[in-house]
Design a protein around this motif. Structure first.
Motif, PDB file in Angstrom:
ATOM      1  N   ARG A  92       0.835  -1.210   0.000  1.00 18.04           N
ATOM      2  CA  ARG A  92       0.000   0.000   0.000  1.00 18.04           C
ATOM      3  C   ARG A  92       0.867   1.255   0.000  1.00 18.04           C
ATOM      4  NH1 ARG A  92      -0.177  -2.140   4.972  1.00 18.04           N
ATOM      5  NH2 ARG A  92       0.634  -0.847   6.643  1.00 18.04           N
ATOM      6  N   GLU A  93       2.028   1.212   0.641  1.00 17.37           N
ATOM      7  CA  GLU A  93       2.953   2.342   0.627  1.00 17.37           C
ATOM      8  C   GLU A  93       3.557   2.505  -0.770  1.00 17.37           C
ATOM      9  OE1 GLU A  93       5.457   2.669   4.523  1.00 17.37           O
ATOM     10  OE2 GLU A  93       5.103   0.531   4.143  1.00 17.37           O
ATOM     11  N   PHE A  94       3.925   1.383  -1.362  1.00 26.07           N
ATOM     12  CA  PHE A  94       4.496   1.380  -2.706  1.00 26.07           C
ATOM     13  C   PHE A  94       3.496   1.937  -3.713  1.00 26.07           C
ATOM     14  CE2 PHE A  94       5.487  -0.854  -6.729  1.00 26.07           C
ATOM     15  CZ  PHE A  94       6.828  -0.535  -6.879  1.00 26.07           C
ATOM     16  N   ALA A  95       2.227   1.544  -3.570  1.00 27.86           N
ATOM     17  CA  ALA A  95       1.187   2.000  -4.488  1.00 27.86           C
ATOM     18  C   ALA A  95       0.953   3.504  -4.381  1.00 27.86           C
ATOM     19  CB  ALA A  95      -0.121   1.252  -4.225  1.00 27.86           C
ATOM     20  N   ALA A  96       1.213   4.071  -3.224  1.00 30.88           N
ATOM     21  CA  ALA A  96       0.996   5.503  -3.028  1.00 30.88           C
ATOM     22  C   ALA A  96       2.034   6.340  -3.764  1.00 30.88           C
ATOM     23  CB  ALA A  96       1.019   5.842  -1.538  1.00 30.88           C
ATOM     24  N   GLY A  97       3.152   5.752  -4.099  1.00 33.62           N
ATOM     25  CA  GLY A  97       4.198   6.449  -4.843  1.00 33.62           C
ATOM     26  C   GLY A  97       5.518   5.730  -4.690  1.00 33.62           C
ATOM     27  N   HIS A  98       6.210   5.539  -5.808  1.00 37.93           N
ATOM     28  CA  HIS A  98       7.480   4.830  -5.784  1.00 37.93           C
ATOM     29  C   HIS A  98       8.375   5.304  -6.912  1.00 37.93           C
ATOM     30  CE1 HIS A  98       4.749   2.486  -8.374  1.00 37.93           C
ATOM     31  NE2 HIS A  98       5.816   2.295  -9.125  1.00 37.93           N
ATOM     32  N   ILE A  99       9.640   4.983  -6.822  1.00 36.76           N
ATOM     33  CA  ILE A  99      10.585   5.322  -7.875  1.00 36.76           C
ATOM     34  C   ILE A  99      10.267   4.439  -9.085  1.00 36.76           C
ATOM     35  CG2 ILE A  99      13.030   5.369  -8.508  1.00 36.76           C
ATOM     36  CD1 ILE A  99      13.626   5.824  -5.510  1.00 36.76           C
ATOM     37  N   LYS A 100      10.293   5.040 -10.256  1.00 42.79           N
ATOM     38  CA  LYS A 100       9.798   4.415 -11.481  1.00 42.79           C
ATOM     39  C   LYS A 100      10.300   2.991 -11.711  1.00 42.79           C
ATOM     40  CE  LYS A 100       9.499   5.168 -16.440  1.00 42.79           C
ATOM     41  NZ  LYS A 100       9.891   6.022 -17.545  1.00 42.79           N
ATOM     42  N   LEU A 101      11.561   2.736 -11.580  1.00 40.36           N
ATOM     43  CA  LEU A 101      12.114   1.424 -11.913  1.00 40.36           C
ATOM     44  C   LEU A 101      12.115   0.431 -10.751  1.00 40.36           C
ATOM     45  CD1 LEU A 101      15.146   2.687 -14.028  1.00 40.36           C
ATOM     46  CD2 LEU A 101      12.939   1.840 -14.863  1.00 40.36           C
ATOM     47  N   ALA A 102      11.618   0.844  -9.599  1.00 40.04           N
ATOM     48  CA  ALA A 102      11.645  -0.010  -8.408  1.00 40.04           C
ATOM     49  C   ALA A 102      10.613  -1.127  -8.501  1.00 40.04           C
ATOM     50  CB  ALA A 102      11.392   0.821  -7.158  1.00 40.04           C
ATOM     51  N   ILE A 103      10.992  -2.273  -7.919  1.00 38.05           N
ATOM     52  CA  ILE A 103      10.027  -3.362  -7.762  1.00 38.05           C
ATOM     53  C   ILE A 103       9.749  -3.522  -6.277  1.00 38.05           C
ATOM     54  CG2 ILE A 103      10.639  -4.565  -9.890  1.00 38.05           C
ATOM     55  CD1 ILE A 103      12.284  -6.523  -8.228  1.00 38.05           C
ATOM     56  N   ASN A 104       8.539  -3.913  -5.957  1.00 36.62           N
ATOM     57  CA  ASN A 104       8.115  -4.015  -4.561  1.00 36.62           C
ATOM     58  C   ASN A 104       8.324  -5.427  -4.034  1.00 36.62           C
ATOM     59  OD1 ASN A 104       5.043  -3.936  -2.743  1.00 36.62           O
ATOM     60  ND2 ASN A 104       6.928  -2.970  -2.132  1.00 36.62           N
ATOM     61  N   ARG A 105       9.153  -5.537  -3.004  1.00 38.35           N
ATOM     62  CA  ARG A 105       9.376  -6.788  -2.287  1.00 38.35           C
ATOM     63  C   ARG A 105       9.351  -6.447  -0.803  1.00 38.35           C
ATOM     64  NH1 ARG A 105       8.083  -8.001  -6.454  1.00 38.35           N
ATOM     65  NH2 ARG A 105       9.195  -9.090  -8.092  1.00 38.35           N
ATOM     66  N   PRO A 106       8.139  -6.453  -0.183  1.00 40.82           N
ATOM     67  CA  PRO A 106       8.025  -6.055   1.229  1.00 40.82           C
ATOM     68  C   PRO A 106       8.979  -6.821   2.142  1.00 40.82           C
ATOM     69  CG  PRO A 106       5.861  -6.292   0.248  1.00 40.82           C
ATOM     70  CD  PRO A 106       6.849  -6.825  -0.753  1.00 40.82           C
ATOM     71  N   LEU A 107       9.496  -6.145   3.134  1.00 39.21           N
ATOM     72  CA  LEU A 107      10.471  -6.720   4.053  1.00 39.21           C
ATOM     73  C   LEU A 107       9.972  -8.013   4.686  1.00 39.21           C
ATOM     74  CD1 LEU A 107      13.194  -6.483   5.513  1.00 39.21           C
ATOM     75  CD2 LEU A 107      12.044  -5.109   7.247  1.00 39.21           C
ATOM     76  N   ALA A 108       8.714  -8.058   5.067  1.00 43.01           N
ATOM     77  CA  ALA A 108       8.180  -9.250   5.733  1.00 43.01           C
ATOM     78  C   ALA A 108       8.238 -10.482   4.837  1.00 43.01           C
ATOM     79  CB  ALA A 108       6.737  -9.004   6.174  1.00 43.01           C
ATOM     80  N   ASP A 109       8.214 -10.292   3.513  1.00 39.66           N
ATOM     81  CA  ASP A 109       8.250 -11.416   2.563  1.00 39.66           C
ATOM     82  C   ASP A 109       9.570 -11.511   1.818  1.00 39.66           C
ATOM     83  OD1 ASP A 109       5.586 -12.022   3.171  1.00 39.66           O
ATOM     84  OD2 ASP A 109       4.843 -10.614   1.661  1.00 39.66           O
ATOM     85  N   LEU A 110      10.556 -10.719   2.210  1.00 38.71           N
ATOM     86  CA  LEU A 110      11.795 -10.641   1.449  1.00 38.71           C
ATOM     87  C   LEU A 110      12.495 -11.990   1.326  1.00 38.71           C
ATOM     88  CD1 LEU A 110      13.589  -8.668  -0.092  1.00 38.71           C
ATOM     89  CD2 LEU A 110      14.848  -8.276   2.029  1.00 38.71           C
ATOM     90  N   LYS A 111      12.586 -12.734   2.404  1.00 42.37           N
ATOM     91  CA  LYS A 111      13.271 -14.035   2.353  1.00 42.37           C
ATOM     92  C   LYS A 111      12.589 -14.995   1.386  1.00 42.37           C
ATOM     93  CE  LYS A 111      15.426 -14.026   6.868  1.00 42.37           C
ATOM     94  NZ  LYS A 111      15.541 -14.678   8.171  1.00 42.37           N
ATOM     95  N   ASN A 112      11.265 -14.882   1.247  1.00 39.40           N
ATOM     96  CA  ASN A 112      10.535 -15.750   0.331  1.00 39.40           C
ATOM     97  C   ASN A 112      10.688 -15.332  -1.125  1.00 39.40           C
ATOM     98  OD1 ASN A 112       9.548 -17.131   2.581  1.00 39.40           O
ATOM     99  ND2 ASN A 112       7.758 -15.812   2.722  1.00 39.40           N
ATOM    100  N   ASN A 113      11.202 -14.113  -1.365  1.00 39.72           N
ATOM    101  CA  ASN A 113      11.313 -13.579  -2.724  1.00 39.72           C
ATOM    102  C   ASN A 113      12.752 -13.382  -3.183  1.00 39.72           C
ATOM    103  OD1 ASN A 113       8.470 -13.266  -3.308  1.00 39.72           O
ATOM    104  ND2 ASN A 113       8.472 -11.633  -1.796  1.00 39.72           N
ATOM    105  N   LEU A 114      13.705 -13.986  -2.500  1.00 38.75           N
ATOM    106  CA  LEU A 114      15.105 -13.789  -2.861  1.00 38.75           C
ATOM    107  C   LEU A 114      15.412 -14.280  -4.275  1.00 38.75           C
ATOM    108  CD1 LEU A 114      16.957 -14.655   0.471  1.00 38.75           C
ATOM    109  CD2 LEU A 114      16.509 -12.399  -0.520  1.00 38.75           C
ATOM    110  N   ASN A 115      14.677 -15.286  -4.752  1.00 36.22           N
ATOM    111  CA  ASN A 115      14.915 -15.793  -6.108  1.00 36.22           C
ATOM    112  C   ASN A 115      14.546 -14.770  -7.178  1.00 36.22           C
ATOM    113  OD1 ASN A 115      12.164 -15.961  -5.638  1.00 36.22           O
ATOM    114  ND2 ASN A 115      11.919 -17.897  -6.722  1.00 36.22           N
TER     115      ASN A 115
END
Length: 195
Positions: A92-115
């Motif tokens: 929800r924070e990412f959706a409110a505004g983010h840097i154009k080339l950034a991808i969202n990988r929330p900290l709580a799920d970061l270990k599950n998204n390392l691949n």
């Protein structure tokens, strides 16, 4: 009869007010961290073990060589260096505004998204004010990422958007008051209806 009608109207108005207040609390409850500038940006974890890991890494100091200023990131984006921008804020924070080339990988799920995060590229971690990025830095380094390739955006989106100046004042650009806040950097995308 008029008193009963007035009482019903009053109850109806009270009910409407409470209903609107309830909806407002639902939509705004996730935005409370975005208002904070005191460095209090606690991550969310899915389990008590993850919370313990996050708390442990939050106190870790990262080296100065792992910090990137907003100007350095802006220059790297202009030079098309191909840095991987990972925004570790909640969706929800990412959706409110983010840097154009950034991808969202929330900290709580970061270990599950390392691949989904390349070990071959320079990585810049982004959050609201830098605290979650430091925790994410530790998670990546502990997971085998080269600590020389993983960076943290100093000051996070607060500095990138010019909300906080590099001098640390809480003012936004205001030419009439002569504040020293930096101008917002380009390439911020927002979604209408976010927090």
């Amino acid at each position: 009869m008029k008193a009963k009608s007035k009482s019903m109207r009053s109850k109806s108005l009270m009910f409407s007010f409470l209903l609107l207040l309830g909806f407002g609390m639902i939509f705004l409850s996730g935005c409370s961290n975005s208002q904070s500038t005191a460095g209090q940006d606690p991550p969310k974890a899915n389990s008590s073990q993850e919370q313990a890991n996050v708390n442990q890494t939050a106190t870790t100091m990262i080296p100065d060589t792992a910090k990137v200023s907003t100007d350095e990131l802006d220059a790297a984006m202009q030079a098309n260096k191909g840095w991987q921008l990972i925004d570790v804020r909640e969706s929800r924070e990412f959706a409110a505004g983010h840097i154009k080339l950034a991808i969202n990988r929330p900290l709580a799920d970061l270990k599950n998204n390392l691949n989904q995060i390349s070990k071959d590229k320079e990585i810049v971690l982004i959050d609201l004010n830098g605290s979650r990025s430091e925790s994410a830095w530790q998670i990546l380094v502990d997971s085998g990422y080269d600590k020389n390739k993983v960076k943290v955006l100093t000051g996070g989106m607060l500095y990138w958007n010019g909300i906080i100046s590099s001098a640390g004042s809480n003012s936004v650009n205001n030419s009439s008051s002569g504040s020293a806040a930096t101008a917002p950097k380009p390439e911020v995308q927002g979604v209408v209806g976010g927090c």
